[in-house]
Scaffold this active site. Structure first.
Site, PDB file in Angstrom:
ATOM      1  N   LYS A   1      -3.939  91.965  20.185  1.00  0.00           N
ATOM      2  CA  LYS A   1      -3.472  90.925  21.125  1.00  0.00           C
ATOM      3  C   LYS A   1      -2.971  91.543  22.434  1.00  0.00           C
ATOM      4  O   LYS A   1      -3.341  91.109  23.518  1.00  0.00           O
ATOM      5  CB  LYS A   1      -2.327  90.093  20.491  1.00  0.00           C
ATOM      6  CG  LYS A   1      -2.712  89.436  19.171  1.00  0.00           C
ATOM      7  CD  LYS A   1      -1.582  88.591  18.607  1.00  0.00           C
ATOM      8  CE  LYS A   1      -0.335  89.372  18.203  1.00  0.00           C
ATOM      9  NZ  LYS A   1      -0.549  90.300  17.065  1.00  0.00           N
TER      10      LYS A   1
ATOM     11  N   ARG B   1       5.115  81.797  16.504  1.00  0.00           N
ATOM     12  CA  ARG B   1       4.809  82.479  15.250  1.00  0.00           C
ATOM     13  C   ARG B   1       5.241  81.653  14.052  1.00  0.00           C
ATOM     14  O   ARG B   1       5.053  82.071  12.915  1.00  0.00           O
ATOM     15  CB  ARG B   1       5.608  83.775  15.202  1.00  0.00           C
ATOM     16  CG  ARG B   1       4.799  85.015  15.446  1.00  0.00           C
ATOM     17  CD  ARG B   1       5.819  86.125  15.519  1.00  0.00           C
ATOM     18  NE  ARG B   1       5.272  87.382  15.154  1.00  0.00           N
ATOM     19  CZ  ARG B   1       4.863  88.278  16.035  1.00  0.00           C
ATOM     20  NH1 ARG B   1       4.898  88.028  17.310  1.00  0.00           N
ATOM     21  NH2 ARG B   1       4.413  89.433  15.620  1.00  0.00           N
TER      22      ARG B   1
ATOM     23  N   ARG C   1      -1.734 103.788  16.354  1.00  0.00           N
ATOM     24  CA  ARG C   1      -1.264 103.268  17.651  1.00  0.00           C
ATOM     25  C   ARG C   1      -0.200 104.169  18.267  1.00  0.00           C
ATOM     26  O   ARG C   1       0.657 104.720  17.592  1.00  0.00           O
ATOM     27  CB  ARG C   1      -0.678 101.869  17.479  1.00  0.00           C
ATOM     28  CG  ARG C   1      -0.035 101.390  18.791  1.00  0.00           C
ATOM     29  CD  ARG C   1       0.206  99.920  18.823  1.00  0.00           C
ATOM     30  NE  ARG C   1       1.071  99.466  17.765  1.00  0.00           N
ATOM     31  CZ  ARG C   1       1.283  98.187  17.506  1.00  0.00           C
ATOM     32  NH1 ARG C   1       0.675  97.251  18.198  1.00  0.00           N
ATOM     33  NH2 ARG C   1       2.091  97.850  16.531  1.00  0.00           N
TER      34      ARG C   1
ATOM     35  N   ARG D   1       5.765 103.171  17.320  1.00  0.00           N
ATOM     36  CA  ARG D   1       6.736 102.088  17.146  1.00  0.00           C
ATOM     37  C   ARG D   1       7.414 102.171  15.775  1.00  0.00           C
ATOM     38  O   ARG D   1       6.782 102.482  14.782  1.00  0.00           O
ATOM     39  CB  ARG D   1       6.027 100.728  17.272  1.00  0.00           C
ATOM     40  CG  ARG D   1       6.077 100.170  18.669  1.00  0.00           C
ATOM     41  CD  ARG D   1       5.196  98.966  18.887  1.00  0.00           C
ATOM     42  NE  ARG D   1       5.343  97.889  17.918  1.00  0.00           N
ATOM     43  CZ  ARG D   1       4.712  96.718  18.015  1.00  0.00           C
ATOM     44  NH1 ARG D   1       3.919  96.472  19.047  1.00  0.00           N
ATOM     45  NH2 ARG D   1       4.864  95.794  17.092  1.00  0.00           N
TER      46      ARG D   1
ATOM     47  N   ARG E   1       5.313  92.967   7.849  1.00  0.00           N
ATOM     48  CA  ARG E   1       4.800  92.148   8.959  1.00  0.00           C
ATOM     49  C   ARG E   1       3.567  91.352   8.533  1.00  0.00           C
ATOM     50  O   ARG E   1       3.409  90.202   8.918  1.00  0.00           O
ATOM     51  CB  ARG E   1       4.465  93.051  10.158  1.00  0.00           C
ATOM     52  CG  ARG E   1       5.718  93.503  10.907  1.00  0.00           C
ATOM     53  CD  ARG E   1       5.477  94.777  11.680  1.00  0.00           C
ATOM     54  NE  ARG E   1       4.542  94.618  12.758  1.00  0.00           N
ATOM     55  CZ  ARG E   1       3.806  95.612  13.254  1.00  0.00           C
ATOM     56  NH1 ARG E   1       3.905  96.823  12.768  1.00  0.00           N
ATOM     57  NH2 ARG E   1       2.990  95.383  14.250  1.00  0.00           N
TER      58      ARG E   1
HETATM   59  P1  AP5 Z   1      -2.448  96.059  19.846  1.00  0.00           P
HETATM   60  O1  AP5 Z   1      -3.108  95.500  21.053  1.00  0.00           O
HETATM   61  O2  AP5 Z   1      -1.198  96.830  20.015  1.00  0.00           O
HETATM   62  O3  AP5 Z   1      -2.266  94.900  18.735  1.00  0.00           O
HETATM   63  P2  AP5 Z   1      -1.290  93.671  18.687  1.00  0.00           P
HETATM   64  O4  AP5 Z   1      -2.054  92.526  18.146  1.00  0.00           O
HETATM   65  O5  AP5 Z   1      -0.609  93.479  20.007  1.00  0.00           O
HETATM   66  O6  AP5 Z   1      -0.288  94.165  17.555  1.00  0.00           O
HETATM   67  P3  AP5 Z   1       1.283  94.103  17.466  1.00  0.00           P
HETATM   68  O7  AP5 Z   1       1.655  95.054  16.379  1.00  0.00           O
HETATM   69  O8  AP5 Z   1       1.898  94.285  18.808  1.00  0.00           O
HETATM   70  O9  AP5 Z   1       1.499  92.657  16.976  1.00  0.00           O
HETATM   71  P4  AP5 Z   1       2.745  92.130  16.318  1.00  0.00           P
HETATM   72  O10 AP5 Z   1       2.453  90.687  16.375  1.00  0.00           O
HETATM   73  O11 AP5 Z   1       3.042  92.684  14.991  1.00  0.00           O
HETATM   74  O12 AP5 Z   1       3.941  92.698  17.230  1.00  0.00           O
HETATM   75  P5  AP5 Z   1       4.811  92.048  18.378  1.00  0.00           P
HETATM   76  O13 AP5 Z   1       5.114  93.084  19.367  1.00  0.00           O
HETATM   77  O14 AP5 Z   1       4.249  90.763  18.837  1.00  0.00           O
HETATM   78  O15 AP5 Z   1      -3.529  96.954  19.099  1.00  0.00           O
HETATM   79  C1  AP5 Z   1      -3.166  97.716  17.957  1.00  0.00           C
HETATM   80  C2  AP5 Z   1      -3.821  99.093  18.025  1.00  0.00           C
HETATM   81  O16 AP5 Z   1      -5.230  98.937  17.944  1.00  0.00           O
HETATM   82  C3  AP5 Z   1      -3.550  99.872  19.322  1.00  0.00           C
HETATM   83  O17 AP5 Z   1      -3.432 101.212  18.984  1.00  0.00           O
HETATM   84  C4  AP5 Z   1      -4.820  99.623  20.169  1.00  0.00           C
HETATM   85  O18 AP5 Z   1      -5.062 100.702  21.032  1.00  0.00           O
HETATM   86  C5  AP5 Z   1      -5.876  99.494  19.095  1.00  0.00           C
HETATM   87  N1  AP5 Z   1      -6.927  98.540  19.444  1.00  0.00           N
HETATM   88  C6  AP5 Z   1      -6.784  97.346  20.071  1.00  0.00           C
HETATM   89  N2  AP5 Z   1      -7.967  96.724  20.201  1.00  0.00           N
HETATM   90  C7  AP5 Z   1      -8.888  97.557  19.621  1.00  0.00           C
HETATM   91  C8  AP5 Z   1     -10.308  97.489  19.422  1.00  0.00           C
HETATM   92  N3  AP5 Z   1     -11.030  96.434  19.846  1.00  0.00           N
HETATM   93  N4  AP5 Z   1     -10.924  98.497  18.772  1.00  0.00           N
HETATM   94  C9  AP5 Z   1     -10.192  99.551  18.328  1.00  0.00           C
HETATM   95  N5  AP5 Z   1      -8.867  99.691  18.502  1.00  0.00           N
HETATM   96  C10 AP5 Z   1      -8.217  98.706  19.139  1.00  0.00           C
HETATM   97  O19 AP5 Z   1       6.153  91.690  17.560  1.00  0.00           O
HETATM   98  C11 AP5 Z   1       6.978  92.709  17.068  1.00  0.00           C
HETATM   99  C12 AP5 Z   1       8.165  92.101  16.363  1.00  0.00           C
HETATM  100  O20 AP5 Z   1       8.959  91.328  17.286  1.00  0.00           O
HETATM  101  C13 AP5 Z   1       7.850  91.128  15.224  1.00  0.00           C
HETATM  102  O21 AP5 Z   1       7.594  91.783  14.007  1.00  0.00           O
HETATM  103  C14 AP5 Z   1       9.143  90.305  15.186  1.00  0.00           C
HETATM  104  O22 AP5 Z   1      10.183  91.009  14.537  1.00  0.00           O
HETATM  105  C15 AP5 Z   1       9.499  90.173  16.662  1.00  0.00           C
HETATM  106  N6  AP5 Z   1       8.892  88.992  17.260  1.00  0.00           N
HETATM  107  C16 AP5 Z   1       7.938  88.965  18.229  1.00  0.00           C
HETATM  108  N7  AP5 Z   1       7.602  87.705  18.527  1.00  0.00           N
HETATM  109  C17 AP5 Z   1       8.333  86.902  17.720  1.00  0.00           C
HETATM  110  C18 AP5 Z   1       8.405  85.500  17.534  1.00  0.00           C
HETATM  111  N8  AP5 Z   1       7.632  84.667  18.239  1.00  0.00           N
HETATM  112  N9  AP5 Z   1       9.288  85.020  16.609  1.00  0.00           N
HETATM  113  C19 AP5 Z   1      10.076  85.843  15.905  1.00  0.00           C
HETATM  114  N10 AP5 Z   1      10.043  87.190  16.020  1.00  0.00           N
HETATM  115  C20 AP5 Z   1       9.175  87.719  16.929  1.00  0.00           C
HETATM  116 MG    MG Z   2       1.376  93.663  20.666  1.00  0.00          MG
END
Ligand code: AP5
Ligand code: MG
Ligand code: ZN
Length: 210
Positions: free
Chosen positions: A13, A88, A122, A155, A166
């Site tokens: 994402k 979410r 990552r 991270r 997660r």
């Molecule tokens: P990346 O782009 O980093 O993936 P992502 O979908 O952004 O993954 P996240 O881990 O950031 O999602 P998340 O939802 O768990 O975390 P968030 O920060 O939102 O890609 C991943 C890897 O793959 C990278 O290394 C990239 O280079 C590689 N890659 C990407 N595309 C590729 C491709 N096509 N081919 C190959 N490799 C590729 O949330 C973190 C925490 O915050 C949550 O756990 C929660 O505690 C809190 N939080 C956030 N939002 C909320 C909410 N709305 N409500 C409550 N708590 C929340």
């Molecule tokens: Mg992300």
């Protein structure tokens, strides 16, 4: 265009949002990134959410909804935005509907095995938050961000236990949003497997962007 990026952890994402910002000319709003920056700056919000995030659990709805509402009140979001990682939960989606009408919800379709492979390699920039991968999206110079020269780190929630948590939280609380938005006619599925450029092409095609 007002877009939501919906998908499991590690679906790509944040990576697609970086490209989407250039394509759609709208800001990228990642609740996860906002929380991580609050933790890094030792703000009161950071203290509140640090342990929750490191364990891979969700921050409470009230805190998260308020944060997004305030962000969407800012002028730069009037023409559109990419909301990455929000909503979410169904409660968050219902709250969002009360203060902003989204155009489309992009659902990242990807199997667990690919997600685990992506998360385990990552690396994230400590300064600007850009995502890299040790195999699929290598920085030009090891441990250094291409965009800003910042240091790359792993991270806290990319440890095995937190990843498992997660994924479990995603299945229980976030997966129901797929049907919620499908029923409203807003959902667009994209194949999130394959190279980053392929996913970008899938995204553009799904939204009818040439
Ligand atoms: P990346 O782009 O980093 O993936 P992502 O979908 O952004 O993954 P996240 O881990 O950031 O999602 P998340 O939802 O768990 O975390 P968030 O920060 O939102 O890609 C991943 C890897 O793959 C990278 O290394 C990239 O280079 C590689 N890659 C990407 N595309 C590729 C491709 N096509 N081919 C190959 N490799 C590729 O949330 C973190 C925490 O915050 C949550 O756990 C929660 O505690 C809190 N939080 C956030 N939002 C909320 C909410 N709305 N409500 C409550 N708590 C929340
Ligand atoms: Mg992300
Ligand atoms: Zn950087």
């Amino acid at each position: 265009m007002k877009l939501i990026f919906l998908g499991p952890p590690g679906a790509g994402k944040g990576t697609l949002a970086t490209r989407g910002v250039e394509i759609c000319k709208v800001p990228h709003i990642s609740t996860g990134a906002i929380f991580r920056s609050a933790i890094a700056t030792l703000s009161p919000l950071g203290y509140k959410v640090k342990a929750i995030i490191e364990e891979g659990k969700l921050v409470d709805d009230e805190t998260t909804i308020l944060l997004v509402k305030e962000r969407l009140d800012q002028q730069d979001t009037q023409a559109g935005y990419i909301l990455d990682g929000f909503p979410r939960t169904i409660s968050q989606a219902e709250a969002l509907a009360g203060f902003s009408a989204v155009d489309k919800v992009v659902n990242f379709d990807i199997p667990d095995a690919a997600v685990l492979e992506r998360l385990s390699g990552r690396r994230v920039c400590r300064k600007c938050g850009m995502n890299f991968h040790i195999t699929f999206n290598k920085p030009k110079q090891e441990q250094v961000c291409d965009a800003c020269g910042g240091e790359l780190f792993i991270r806290e929630d990319d440890q095995e236990g937190a990843i498992r948590k997660r994924l479990e939280v995603y299945r229980e609380q976030t997966l129901p949003l797929i049907e919620y938005y499908r029923n409203q006619g807003l959902l667009v599925d994209i194949d999130a497997q394959g190279l980053i450029d392929t996913v970008v092409a899938n995204f553009k095609k799904a939204l009818g962007i040439s």
